[in-house]
Design a protein around this motif. Structure first.
Motif, PDB file in Angstrom:
ATOM      1  N   TRP A   1       0.696  -1.263  -0.101  1.00  0.00           N
ATOM      2  CA  TRP A   1       0.065  -0.034  -0.116  1.00  0.00           C
ATOM      3  C   TRP A   1       0.886   1.279  -0.013  1.00  0.00           C
ATOM      4  O   TRP A   1       0.376   2.357  -0.700  1.00  0.00           O
ATOM      5  CB  TRP A   1      -0.973  -0.132   1.284  1.00  0.00           C
ATOM      6  CG  TRP A   1      -1.789   1.217   1.279  1.00  0.00           C
ATOM      7  CD1 TRP A   1      -1.402   2.110   2.505  1.00  0.00           C
ATOM      8  CD2 TRP A   1      -2.315   2.374   0.539  1.00  0.00           C
ATOM      9  NE1 TRP A   1      -2.069   3.191   2.077  1.00  0.00           N
ATOM     10  CE2 TRP A   1      -2.736   3.323   1.103  1.00  0.00           C
ATOM     11  CE3 TRP A   1      -2.825   1.855  -1.007  1.00  0.00           C
ATOM     12  CZ2 TRP A   1      -3.399   4.097   0.235  1.00  0.00           C
ATOM     13  CZ3 TRP A   1      -3.494   2.923  -1.559  1.00  0.00           C
ATOM     14  CH2 TRP A   1      -3.953   4.082  -0.839  1.00  0.00           C
TER      15      TRP A   1
ATOM     16  N   GLY B   1      -8.375  -0.125  -1.693  1.00  0.00           N
ATOM     17  CA  GLY B   1      -8.846  -1.531  -1.128  1.00  0.00           C
ATOM     18  C   GLY B   1      -8.549  -1.646   0.473  1.00  0.00           C
ATOM     19  O   GLY B   1      -8.354  -0.568   1.033  1.00  0.00           O
ATOM     20  N   THR B   2      -7.856  -2.686   1.011  1.00  0.00           N
ATOM     21  CA  THR B   2      -7.750  -2.959   2.061  1.00  0.00           C
ATOM     22  C   THR B   2      -6.424  -3.410   2.341  1.00  0.00           C
ATOM     23  O   THR B   2      -6.040  -4.093   3.511  1.00  0.00           O
ATOM     24  CB  THR B   2      -8.869  -3.633   3.112  1.00  0.00           C
ATOM     25  OG1 THR B   2      -8.752  -4.988   2.415  1.00  0.00           O
ATOM     26  CG2 THR B   2     -10.082  -2.885   2.527  1.00  0.00           C
ATOM     27  N   ASP B   3      -5.356  -3.406   1.703  1.00  0.00           N
ATOM     28  CA  ASP B   3      -4.118  -4.361   1.531  1.00  0.00           C
ATOM     29  C   ASP B   3      -3.171  -3.751   2.475  1.00  0.00           C
ATOM     30  O   ASP B   3      -2.163  -4.412   2.833  1.00  0.00           O
ATOM     31  CB  ASP B   3      -3.696  -4.446   0.199  1.00  0.00           C
ATOM     32  CG  ASP B   3      -3.529  -3.372  -0.687  1.00  0.00           C
ATOM     33  OD1 ASP B   3      -4.283  -2.339  -0.521  1.00  0.00           O
ATOM     34  OD2 ASP B   3      -2.837  -3.184  -1.363  1.00  0.00           O
TER      35      ASP B   3
ATOM     36  N   SER C   1      -1.906  -9.544   6.137  1.00  0.00           N
ATOM     37  CA  SER C   1      -2.429 -10.690   5.662  1.00  0.00           C
ATOM     38  C   SER C   1      -2.267 -11.944   6.560  1.00  0.00           C
ATOM     39  O   SER C   1      -1.413 -11.903   7.263  1.00  0.00           O
ATOM     40  CB  SER C   1      -1.760 -10.900   4.336  1.00  0.00           C
ATOM     41  OG  SER C   1      -0.255 -11.246   4.456  1.00  0.00           O
TER      42      SER C   1
ATOM     43  N   ILE D   1     -11.683  -3.188   8.657  1.00  0.00           N
ATOM     44  CA  ILE D   1     -11.679  -3.317   7.328  1.00  0.00           C
ATOM     45  C   ILE D   1     -12.387  -1.872   6.585  1.00  0.00           C
ATOM     46  O   ILE D   1     -11.911  -1.549   5.858  1.00  0.00           O
ATOM     47  CB  ILE D   1     -12.494  -4.537   6.681  1.00  0.00           C
ATOM     48  CG1 ILE D   1     -11.602  -5.818   7.235  1.00  0.00           C
ATOM     49  CG2 ILE D   1     -12.803  -4.523   5.360  1.00  0.00           C
ATOM     50  CD1 ILE D   1     -12.399  -7.199   7.197  1.00  0.00           C
TER      51      ILE D   1
ATOM     52  N   TYR E   1     -10.369   0.785   4.013  1.00  0.00           N
ATOM     53  CA  TYR E   1     -11.002   1.418   2.749  1.00  0.00           C
ATOM     54  C   TYR E   1     -11.038   2.663   2.883  1.00  0.00           C
ATOM     55  O   TYR E   1     -10.800   3.379   1.942  1.00  0.00           O
ATOM     56  CB  TYR E   1     -12.427   0.581   2.691  1.00  0.00           C
ATOM     57  CG  TYR E   1     -12.456  -0.690   1.734  1.00  0.00           C
ATOM     58  CD1 TYR E   1     -12.117  -0.454   0.567  1.00  0.00           C
ATOM     59  CD2 TYR E   1     -13.233  -1.627   2.129  1.00  0.00           C
ATOM     60  CE1 TYR E   1     -12.214  -1.710  -0.474  1.00  0.00           C
ATOM     61  CE2 TYR E   1     -13.500  -2.678   1.414  1.00  0.00           C
ATOM     62  CZ  TYR E   1     -12.989  -2.629   0.173  1.00  0.00           C
ATOM     63  OH  TYR E   1     -13.274  -4.027  -0.699  1.00  0.00           O
TER      64      TYR E   1
ATOM     65  N   GLN F   1      -7.843   4.350   1.944  1.00  0.00           N
ATOM     66  CA  GLN F   1      -7.366   4.374   0.511  1.00  0.00           C
ATOM     67  C   GLN F   1      -8.331   5.289  -0.176  1.00  0.00           C
ATOM     68  O   GLN F   1      -7.769   5.837  -1.147  1.00  0.00           O
ATOM     69  CB  GLN F   1      -6.996   3.080   0.245  1.00  0.00           C
ATOM     70  CG  GLN F   1      -6.239   2.250   0.904  1.00  0.00           C
ATOM     71  CD  GLN F   1      -5.711   0.966   0.312  1.00  0.00           C
ATOM     72  OE1 GLN F   1      -6.272   0.817  -0.901  1.00  0.00           O
ATOM     73  NE2 GLN F   1      -5.011  -0.127   0.899  1.00  0.00           N
TER      74      GLN F   1
ATOM     75  N   SER G   1     -11.789  -6.802  -1.394  1.00  0.00           N
ATOM     76  CA  SER G   1     -10.913  -7.156  -0.347  1.00  0.00           C
ATOM     77  C   SER G   1     -10.836  -8.536   0.361  1.00  0.00           C
ATOM     78  O   SER G   1     -11.641  -9.091   0.485  1.00  0.00           O
ATOM     79  CB  SER G   1     -11.657  -6.328   0.864  1.00  0.00           C
ATOM     80  OG  SER G   1     -10.763  -6.544   2.057  1.00  0.00           O
ATOM     81  N   ARG G   2      -9.497  -9.067   0.030  1.00  0.00           N
ATOM     82  CA  ARG G   2      -9.257 -10.451   0.942  1.00  0.00           C
ATOM     83  C   ARG G   2      -9.545 -10.478   2.400  1.00  0.00           C
ATOM     84  O   ARG G   2     -10.363 -11.430   2.757  1.00  0.00           O
ATOM     85  CB  ARG G   2      -7.774 -10.702   0.729  1.00  0.00           C
ATOM     86  CG  ARG G   2      -7.322 -10.845  -0.640  1.00  0.00           C
ATOM     87  CD  ARG G   2      -5.799 -11.082  -0.526  1.00  0.00           C
ATOM     88  NE  ARG G   2      -5.122 -11.289  -2.038  1.00  0.00           N
ATOM     89  CZ  ARG G   2      -3.947 -11.208  -2.227  1.00  0.00           C
ATOM     90  NH1 ARG G   2      -3.092 -11.167  -1.305  1.00  0.00           N
ATOM     91  NH2 ARG G   2      -3.369 -11.613  -3.494  1.00  0.00           N
TER      92      ARG G   2
ATOM     93  N   LEU H   1     -11.915  -8.638   3.960  1.00  0.00           N
ATOM     94  CA  LEU H   1     -13.558  -8.848   3.864  1.00  0.00           C
ATOM     95  C   LEU H   1     -13.839 -10.070   3.654  1.00  0.00           C
ATOM     96  O   LEU H   1     -14.872 -10.473   4.394  1.00  0.00           O
ATOM     97  CB  LEU H   1     -14.033  -7.500   3.077  1.00  0.00           C
ATOM     98  CG  LEU H   1     -15.629  -7.568   3.170  1.00  0.00           C
ATOM     99  CD1 LEU H   1     -15.993  -7.224   4.697  1.00  0.00           C
ATOM    100  CD2 LEU H   1     -16.346  -6.375   2.171  1.00  0.00           C
TER     101      LEU H   1
ATOM    102  N   TYR I   1     -16.890 -14.384  -2.701  1.00  0.00           N
ATOM    103  CA  TYR I   1     -17.164 -12.778  -2.467  1.00  0.00           C
ATOM    104  C   TYR I   1     -18.549 -12.498  -2.609  1.00  0.00           C
ATOM    105  O   TYR I   1     -19.325 -13.132  -3.148  1.00  0.00           O
ATOM    106  CB  TYR I   1     -16.439 -11.946  -3.408  1.00  0.00           C
ATOM    107  CG  TYR I   1     -15.884 -10.730  -2.818  1.00  0.00           C
ATOM    108  CD1 TYR I   1     -14.834 -10.812  -1.986  1.00  0.00           C
ATOM    109  CD2 TYR I   1     -16.714  -9.500  -3.233  1.00  0.00           C
ATOM    110  CE1 TYR I   1     -14.420  -9.554  -1.462  1.00  0.00           C
ATOM    111  CE2 TYR I   1     -16.007  -8.260  -2.651  1.00  0.00           C
ATOM    112  CZ  TYR I   1     -15.092  -8.278  -1.676  1.00  0.00           C
ATOM    113  OH  TYR I   1     -14.642  -7.154  -1.095  1.00  0.00           O
TER     114      TYR I   1
END
Length: 385
Positions: free
Chosen positions: A90, A116-118, A122, A131, A135, A138, A154-155, A157, A198
């Motif tokens: 990010w 996103g939310t990266d 992880s 989350i 978001y 960003q 988002s992974r 989410l 998703y």
């Protein structure tokens, strides 16, 4: 002079390089469609320390974006093609967004950027509140830079959501506070296995209903949806159900000519990774549409599909390797190195076929340079060419 290329079955074939490439093109944006190219990043192969984070060659990366803009394409920044979530973190993505937004403003060019939310760690659990906050950070950065936002899948989410209600809550909150309409991105698990299920459902019909419910509840805040499922029939079904004024940006790198051409009733705009390597052809095809020549559009774009299907072959998420290879062979960057060493993600026979298909389309401005660079790559593997 022919070049000896390795095949997937262990054999070799002789290929006669093309001597009739497309000439450089400079034009304004298409009038009949909005076309974005998701752009790759050029890594800095001489970075001293991996610990310092991903090293990007800013000058070369921005020069490539200017090349896309000069051909009438918009740029979709810091997306999957830029190795988002696969090497690009990010902080680096945020700087990429800032720099690209400055360039786009100066040129009056189209730009949208992935939010996103990266920044969340992880592999660790995160609350829906955390989350949402990620978001928000960003989205705010993207809008502060003056760019439109693409709300990326988002992974975090996907891992945290208890069901569709969490998606409705998170996306509803973000859309209510966004300062301008955004693009909602549905990235299928073929691009990122961590996104399976998703929208709270593994059943695609049920997931589609949730996706479209979010759009229907906030149509004034949704510029469009980007559908990356490699399923043309489903995309057309989604397109037909969108509220008036909400665009469908195809992300289908297998069926994009027919989806952009449309079915007589409606057509998709586009936000595609394949436009990165095929920009000279995509730009000409867009001009054909502007001139009322749908047959000419298909004559230009249909022959690019075998290359796209090859680059996006399973594991689809590694398509970026072929994209960067072709940029190097075309002379748009000085090396075949990627953030995180992703240049090793595809086999030599896969890369050789990518070269052959792209050269056959006339995508290399200097075919001799492309041939020489391909020979040098083969020699690294001790393949006599």
């Amino acid at each position: 002079m022919s070049i000896r290329l390795p095949s997937a079955d262990g054999s070799y074939r002789l290929y006669q390089p093309n001597t009739d490439p497309f000439t450089p093109l400079r034009c304004g944006p298409a009038r009949t469609r909005i076309l974005y190219s998701a752009a790759h990043v050029v890594a800095d192969p001489l970075a001293a320390s991996v610990e310092a984070g991903p090293a990007v060659d800013w000058d070369a990366s921005l020069a490539f974006r200017r090349r896309l803009w000069n051909q009438g394409l918009g740029v979709a920044e810091a997306m999957d093609t830029a190795q988002r979530g696969m090497g690009l973190d990010w902080p680096t993505a945020a700087e990429l967004i800032r720099r690209s937004a400055t360039e786009a403003r100066a040129l009056g060019a189209r730009l949208v950027c992935g939010a996103g939310t990266d920044q969340l760690a992880s592999g660790a659990p995160h609350s829906v509140a955390a989350i949402t906050a990620a978001y928000e950070e960003q989205l705010a950065h993207t809008e502060d830079c003056g760019a439109g936002a693409v709300l990326m899948a988002s992974r975090a989410l996907c891992a945290a959501a208890r069901g569709p209600e969490d998606y409705l809550e998170v996306y509803g909150h973000l859309l209510r506070q966004s300062s301008r309409p955004v693009v909602l991105h549905w990235l299928g698990p073929m691009f990122d296995p961590e996104l399976a299920g998703y929208w709270g459902h593994h059943d695609l019909d049920a997931a589609t209903d949730v996706f479209l419910q979010i759009v229907a509840e906030h149509p004034e805040k949704v510029d469009g949806v980007k559908v990356s499922l490699l399923d043309a029939e489903r995309e057309v079904g989604i397109r037909r159900r969108l509220p008036a004024g909400v665009r469908c940006y195809t992300g289908d790198d297998y069926h994009y000519p027919e989806l952009i051409a449309g079915d007589g009733a409606a057509a998709s705009d586009a936000l595609l990774g394949i436009f990165d390597p095929i920009a000279p052809i995509a730009a000409r095809a867009a001009l054909a549409l502007d001139q009322g020549d749908p047959a000419g559009f298909r004559e230009l774009l249909d022959p690019t599909v075998p290359l796209s299907k090859h680059l996006f072959a399973r594991p689809t998420r590694f398509y970026k390797t072929g994209v960067v290879l072709l940029a190097w062979l075309a002379g748009y960057q000085e090396h075949f190195a990627m953030v995180g060493g992703l240049q090793s993600a595809r086999s030599l026979p896969h890369l050789a076929t990518a070269y052959e298909l792209a050269d056959g389309l006339g995508l290399f401005p200097d075919p001799e340079l492309a041939e020489d660079r391909m020979r040098r790559l083969l020699s690294v593997y001790r393949v006599a060419s």
